[in-house]
Write a protein that holds these residues in place. Structure first.
Motif, PDB file in Angstrom:
ATOM      1  N   GLY A 136       0.818  -1.208   0.000  1.00 30.36           N
ATOM      2  CA  GLY A 136       0.000   0.000   0.000  1.00 30.36           C
ATOM      3  C   GLY A 136       0.856   1.263   0.000  1.00 30.36           C
ATOM      4  O   GLY A 136       0.532   2.255  -0.659  1.00 30.36           O
ATOM      5  N   VAL A 137       1.967   1.212   0.733  1.00 28.94           N
ATOM      6  CA  VAL A 137       2.894   2.352   0.762  1.00 28.94           C
ATOM      7  C   VAL A 137       3.468   2.574  -0.635  1.00 28.94           C
ATOM      8  O   VAL A 137       3.526   3.701  -1.135  1.00 28.94           O
ATOM      9  N   GLN A 138       3.841   1.467  -1.280  1.00 27.43           N
ATOM     10  CA  GLN A 138       4.409   1.572  -2.629  1.00 27.43           C
ATOM     11  C   GLN A 138       3.371   2.111  -3.622  1.00 27.43           C
ATOM     12  O   GLN A 138       3.718   2.883  -4.520  1.00 27.43           O
ATOM     13  N   ALA A 139       2.124   1.715  -3.419  1.00 27.02           N
ATOM     14  CA  ALA A 139       1.063   2.181  -4.319  1.00 27.02           C
ATOM     15  C   ALA A 139       0.830   3.688  -4.189  1.00 27.02           C
ATOM     16  O   ALA A 139       0.371   4.338  -5.130  1.00 27.02           O
ATOM     17  N   ARG A 140       1.125   4.258  -3.031  1.00 27.35           N
ATOM     18  CA  ARG A 140       1.048   5.723  -2.882  1.00 27.35           C
ATOM     19  C   ARG A 140       2.332   6.390  -3.356  1.00 27.35           C
ATOM     20  O   ARG A 140       2.314   7.482  -3.914  1.00 27.35           O
ATOM     21  N   TRP A 141       3.471   5.737  -3.074  1.00 33.00           N
ATOM     22  CA  TRP A 141       4.775   6.324  -3.388  1.00 33.00           C
ATOM     23  C   TRP A 141       4.986   6.459  -4.893  1.00 33.00           C
ATOM     24  O   TRP A 141       5.454   7.492  -5.377  1.00 33.00           O
ATOM     25  N   THR A 142       4.633   5.402  -5.634  1.00 36.88           N
ATOM     26  CA  THR A 142       4.956   5.363  -7.064  1.00 36.88           C
ATOM     27  C   THR A 142       4.366   6.553  -7.835  1.00 36.88           C
ATOM     28  O   THR A 142       5.104   7.275  -8.511  1.00 36.88           O
ATOM     29  N   PRO A 143       3.051   6.796  -7.747  1.00 35.09           N
ATOM     30  CA  PRO A 143       2.543   7.961  -8.495  1.00 35.09           C
ATOM     31  C   PRO A 143       3.076   9.294  -7.959  1.00 35.09           C
ATOM     32  O   PRO A 143       3.274  10.233  -8.729  1.00 35.09           O
ATOM     33  N   LEU A 144       3.328   9.360  -6.668  1.00 32.59           N
ATOM     34  CA  LEU A 144       3.868  10.589  -6.085  1.00 32.59           C
ATOM     35  C   LEU A 144       5.209  10.942  -6.718  1.00 32.59           C
ATOM     36  O   LEU A 144       5.425  12.065  -7.184  1.00 32.59           O
ATOM     37  N   VAL A 145       6.130   9.971  -6.747  1.00 35.69           N
ATOM     38  CA  VAL A 145       7.468  10.290  -7.260  1.00 35.69           C
ATOM     39  C   VAL A 145       7.497  10.339  -8.792  1.00 35.69           C
ATOM     40  O   VAL A 145       8.172  11.202  -9.359  1.00 35.69           O
ATOM     41  N   THR A 146       6.757   9.469  -9.460  1.00 36.69           N
ATOM     42  CA  THR A 146       6.829   9.493 -10.932  1.00 36.69           C
ATOM     43  C   THR A 146       6.243  10.795 -11.475  1.00 36.69           C
ATOM     44  O   THR A 146       6.769  11.364 -12.428  1.00 36.69           O
ATOM     45  N   ALA A 147       5.184  11.301 -10.853  1.00 37.27           N
ATOM     46  CA  ALA A 147       4.610  12.576 -11.312  1.00 37.27           C
ATOM     47  C   ALA A 147       5.624  13.703 -11.134  1.00 37.27           C
ATOM     48  O   ALA A 147       5.800  14.539 -12.023  1.00 37.27           O
ATOM     49  N   HIS A 148       6.303  13.707 -10.007  1.00 36.62           N
ATOM     50  CA  HIS A 148       7.257  14.795  -9.772  1.00 36.62           C
ATOM     51  C   HIS A 148       8.484  14.681 -10.679  1.00 36.62           C
ATOM     52  O   HIS A 148       8.997  15.688 -11.177  1.00 36.62           O
ATOM     53  N   LEU A 149       8.953  13.452 -10.901  1.00 35.50           N
ATOM     54  CA  LEU A 149      10.102  13.254 -11.779  1.00 35.50           C
ATOM     55  C   LEU A 149       9.756  13.694 -13.202  1.00 35.50           C
ATOM     56  O   LEU A 149      10.564  14.356 -13.877  1.00 35.50           O
ATOM     57  N   ALA A 150       8.546  13.358 -13.644  1.00 34.58           N
ATOM     58  CA  ALA A 150       8.126  13.755 -14.995  1.00 34.58           C
ATOM     59  C   ALA A 150       8.020  15.277 -15.093  1.00 34.58           C
ATOM     60  O   ALA A 150       8.477  15.885 -16.063  1.00 34.58           O
ATOM     61  N   ARG A 151       7.454  15.907 -14.061  1.00 34.05           N
ATOM     62  CA  ARG A 151       7.381  17.382 -14.005  1.00 34.05           C
ATOM     63  C   ARG A 151       8.764  18.004 -14.066  1.00 34.05           C
ATOM     64  O   ARG A 151       8.927  19.131 -14.493  1.00 34.05           O
ATOM     65  N   SER A 152       9.752  17.260 -13.575  1.00 33.04           N
ATOM     66  CA  SER A 152      11.114  17.774 -13.501  1.00 33.04           C
ATOM     67  C   SER A 152      11.930  17.408 -14.734  1.00 33.04           C
ATOM     68  O   SER A 152      13.153  17.548 -14.728  1.00 33.04           O
ATOM     69  N   GLY A 153      11.258  16.931 -15.771  1.00 33.57           N
ATOM     70  CA  GLY A 153      11.958  16.643 -17.026  1.00 33.57           C
ATOM     71  C   GLY A 153      12.798  15.379 -16.997  1.00 33.57           C
ATOM     72  O   GLY A 153      13.754  15.257 -17.760  1.00 33.57           O
ATOM     73  N   LEU A 154      12.442  14.433 -16.124  1.00 36.24           N
ATOM     74  CA  LEU A 154      13.229  13.193 -16.016  1.00 36.24           C
ATOM     75  C   LEU A 154      12.376  11.994 -16.427  1.00 36.24           C
ATOM     76  O   LEU A 154      11.175  11.956 -16.164  1.00 36.24           O
ATOM     77  N   ARG A 155      13.027  11.037 -17.080  1.00 33.26           N
ATOM     78  CA  ARG A 155      12.346   9.807 -17.502  1.00 33.26           C
ATOM     79  C   ARG A 155      12.474   8.765 -16.396  1.00 33.26           C
ATOM     80  O   ARG A 155      13.575   8.489 -15.911  1.00 33.26           O
ATOM     81  N   VAL A 156      11.340   8.164 -16.044  1.00 34.66           N
ATOM     82  CA  VAL A 156      11.370   7.129 -15.011  1.00 34.66           C
ATOM     83  C   VAL A 156      11.753   5.808 -15.658  1.00 34.66           C
ATOM     84  O   VAL A 156      11.087   5.351 -16.592  1.00 34.66           O
ATOM     85  N   PRO A 157      12.847   5.173 -15.214  1.00 35.04           N
ATOM     86  CA  PRO A 157      13.276   3.916 -15.820  1.00 35.04           C
ATOM     87  C   PRO A 157      12.294   2.778 -15.512  1.00 35.04           C
ATOM     88  O   PRO A 157      11.431   2.907 -14.638  1.00 35.04           O
ATOM     89  N   ALA A 158      12.477   1.680 -16.209  1.00 37.60           N
ATOM     90  CA  ALA A 158      11.657   0.489 -15.952  1.00 37.60           C
ATOM     91  C   ALA A 158      12.026  -0.096 -14.588  1.00 37.60           C
ATOM     92  O   ALA A 158      13.179  -0.051 -14.171  1.00 37.60           O
TER      93      ALA A 158
END
Lengths: 209, 262
Positions: B204-226
């Motif tokens: 459940g923690v991971q399910a909240r963490w993943t969209p939180l960080v991927t959205a911010h990384l994308a906003r910051s011009g970074l590609r999230v690796p596989a």
């Protein structure tokens, strides 16, 4: 010293590449009924960065409820000595009337802060704001003045979440004044027969670590 | 807290052992990350950030102390002894925090990924049925929210700053990302703690963490690796870097007899 112009290198001097980030003055409010007080400055890339940096540097231990940052170029500063020398004020352009924050220093006995905010005036230029400040806040005589447009201030928001995460943790942290640590030889306060140290954890004077 | 809250005397033996393992993992992550951050003292790009990162390091070290004290309540262990007298094989840190500090981008991207994990994890831990853990989490969560704001701000500026800062941030993310699933891997017996509401479910923690960080990384011009498909390594298998870090961290303490008071 004008809110509309960026700092410029003096003409006629060799220009060197500016690698330092812009400077921001930090004003901290210790409690809701207290004034915001200038506590120091930070270098940062932008207002948000300046505010986060200011919190880390100036509110880790002492209590605070609010912080402001102001770019240094937005501040018109004036000291008593400048007045006495009759130094001219910098040219400041007239503009639309807008609120200016007024801060001043009234005694030399302060170690941790510089000027305290006393209120606002509405004026069409920094110079006129300073004149109004002198007329509006005549007593006690000021040793130094700052005026800056209210619009140049970036403030922490006062939502419970921000107050909790930015300022509340510092209240639970115990810390010691420098004077409570051992010294080589005899501490001066002991020679005078006084208590050597304030108890740890007391908010006894806003020492920074 | 309700009066049905668990205390150290009302845990059963399996819960107690699992909680010791969980607290050790929490503490070791913070202790090792704190040491990596502290390696920047005197070396950060500007004075303000040197102090800021030292502040974060001190906070993480303080959290490690809290977790180890909670462990001490359960098994009588001493936090300093655990920190300074265990070898790498006895540590339960995740690989993410063991990696060398790298450049400024690497340090800040790692701190961002970890702060987001800790902020979500500790937020959910505030509801723990184990009263001492809930109480500790409610104090720590406030600091973590601020850490996350600070490091998210840096990731955004590095990602969107210059070509060079973007390149370095992307390289950091590419190296760090495959290590993140290990943070969400349960310790032995953790399911008994989740069932009793003592710790949050890491899925459940991971399910909240993943969209939180991927959205911010994308906003910051970074590609999230596989994300790697293989299951993460257990926390008993460390990178080669941990032993060297501990050698330095423990060097002074180990020159003295155990129990020496400073």
């Amino acid at each position: 010293m004008n809110e509309t112009s960026a700092p410029e290198a003096p003409s006629g001097e060799t220009q060197h590449r500016e690698t330092q980030w812009p400077r921001w003055e930090v004003l901290k409010q210790d409690a809701p009924a207290r004034p915001h007080q200038a506590v120091g400055s930070v270098h940062a890339t932008d207002p948000e960065h300046a505010l986060v940096t200011a919190r880390t540097l100036f509110a880790r231990r002492p209590s605070a409820v609010s912080m402001w940052v102001v770019p240094d170029h937005a501040i018109l500063a004036r000291t008593q000595e400048q007045d006495e020398r009759g130094e001219p004020l910098p040219d400041t352009a007239e503009g639309e009337a807008q609120p200016y924050v007024v801060a001043r220093k009234v005694n030399h006995k302060r170690s941790m802060t510089f000027v305290d905010v006393v209120g606002t005036v509405t004026a069409t230029s920094p110079a006129r704001a300073l004149d109004l400040a002198r007329a509006t806040f005549p007593e006690p005589p000021a040793l130094a003045w700052w005026v800056f447009p209210d619009a140049a201030v970036t403030r922490t928001d006062d939502t419970p979440e921000t107050v909790e995460s930015w300022f509340a943790p510092a209240k639970d942290k115990t810390y010691r004044q420098q004077s409570s640590y051992g010294v080589v030889g005899t501490h001066a306060s002991e020679r005078r027969g006084r208590r050597a140290a304030a108890p740890a954890g007391e908010q006894s004077g806003g020492e920074h670590d | 807290m309700t009066d049905t809250a668990l205390t150290s005397s009302t845990l059963d033996a399996a819960q107690r052992d699992a909680l010791i393992a969980r607290l050790t993992a929490l503490a070791d992550d913070e202790l090792i990350l704190s040491h990596r951050d502290a390696e920047w003292v005197g070396h950060a790009p500007i004075l303000e950030e040197d102090i800021a990162l030292a502040n974060i390091a001190q906070d993480e070290l303080g959290h490690a102390g809290v977790w180890l004290s909670l462990r001490g309540d359960l098994d009588g262990s001493d936090p300093d002894t655990l920190a300074f007298r265990r070898d790498a094989g006895e540590y339960r840190s995740a690989r993410l925090v063991e990696l060398p500090r790298g450049d400024w981008a690497f340090t800040l991207v790692r701190q961002f990924l970890f702060d987001a994990y800790e902020a979500v994890l500790i937020d959910e831990t505030c509801a723990s049925t184990y009263a001492p853990l809930a109480e500790a989490a409610r104090k720590i969560v406030r600091e973590e929210r601020f850490h996350l704001q600070h490091t998210a701000l840096w990731v955004e500026r590095l990602g969107l700053g210059t070509d060079e800062s973007n390149r370095r941030s992307q390289a950091a993310l590419d190296e760090l990302w495959p290590h993140t699933p290990q943070l969400f891997a349960p310790v032995p017996g953790e399911e008994s703690l989740v069932a009793a509401g003592i710790v949050p479910d890491l899925a459940g923690v991971q399910a909240r963490w993943t969209p939180l960080v991927t959205a911010h990384l994308a906003r910051s011009g970074l590609r999230v690796p596989a994300t790697p498909s293989a299951p993460p390594a257990p926390r008993t298998e460390h990178t080669e870097h941990l032993a060297e870090l501990l050698r330095e961290m423990q060097e002074v303490a180990r020159q003295e007899d155990p129990g020496t008071v400073w």
